[in-house]
Design an enzyme around this catalytic site. Sequence first.
Site, mmCIF file in Angstrom:
data_model
loop_
_atom_site.group_PDB
_atom_site.id
_atom_site.type_symbol
_atom_site.label_atom_id
_atom_site.label_comp_id
_atom_site.label_asym_id
_atom_site.label_seq_id
_atom_site.Cartn_x
_atom_site.Cartn_y
_atom_site.Cartn_z
ATOM 1 N N LEU A 132 0.857 -1.179 0.000
ATOM 2 C CA LEU A 132 0.000 0.000 0.000
ATOM 3 C C LEU A 132 0.894 1.229 0.000
ATOM 4 O O LEU A 132 1.980 1.225 0.596
ATOM 5 C CB LEU A 132 -0.904 0.025 1.238
ATOM 6 N N ASP A 133 0.444 2.299 -0.662
ATOM 7 C CA ASP A 133 1.188 3.553 -0.622
ATOM 8 C C ASP A 133 1.365 4.005 0.824
ATOM 9 O O ASP A 133 0.544 3.697 1.696
ATOM 10 C CB ASP A 133 0.443 4.650 -1.396
ATOM 11 N N LYS A 134 2.401 4.771 1.066
ATOM 12 C CA LYS A 134 2.679 5.272 2.407
ATOM 13 C C LYS A 134 1.467 5.986 2.994
ATOM 14 O O LYS A 134 1.132 5.813 4.177
ATOM 15 C CB LYS A 134 3.883 6.216 2.366
#
Length: 284
Positions: A132-134
């Site tokens: 998942l993106d940050k």
Amino acid sequence: MEFTMTLPQQFTEMTVKDLLEKEWLVPRKVRHFIRTRKGLLINGATCHFQDLVHPGDRITVILETSDYPERQILLGDPSLITVLYEDEHLIIVNKPAGMKTHPNQPIEQDTLLNHLAAYLAPDHQPHVVHRLDKETSGAILFAKNPFVLPILGRLLEQKVIFRRYQALVHGKLTKNLTINKKIGRDRHDRRKRRIDPKGGKPAVTHVQIARSFSNQTAIFCQLETGRTHQIRVHLASIGHPLVGDPLYSQANRQRLMLHAYELHLTHPFTDQVISVQALPGLWT
């Protein structure tokens, strides 16, 4: 390392060779070690690779540590891990917004992978199945051993791991829709992706309206593909960027309003249906 799995009742009879090679995707080198060491038992008895395995059989795989050398992962803080589901082979956790999924440099110690490594130590080591993106929060799946990692990766590629996201977008959407636009790298900003009809990779996002506000819409997104920044790029491309997106819109709040709300899969060894929700979501 030793793993014991009971084949589910729905299992289709096949040879040991096909079980390892085609069903469980064991690497060729490791299959060779298993065969030469007689490292696979059926119901406690040694076997040959042409022997058949049947529903209900208890399969034990015995591996050497050198077959899958462990990586060096700096240990983080196990108290930061919120477990949604865990068994001997896999774990699903709830990632906080603002935390990277994994380190990009060996010296990093404050990513989800570092904290999960501390939580699982010393018996297991986590392996990234997807990311998942940050800025994105929510449910994320990890393998607890390298044996199951390629199997989970195949399930992801075959689109049989169901993932549904909550999101809040600018503007008022009036109907459910499917966005089917290829995504490629942004030539001017290495952090970003862009719609690229010619050179991009296929990407499909299904959008369902959950509720509408005066100038924003709460939606669910379901992915058919897993391109970097897919939801963010797709929604920005139709004029409804995510609220709080620092790359693809004017960020005006503390966090990106994107949350991996649900994750469902069928366990590759037991056929158990695993279904989790990462609560609390962006709305209730």
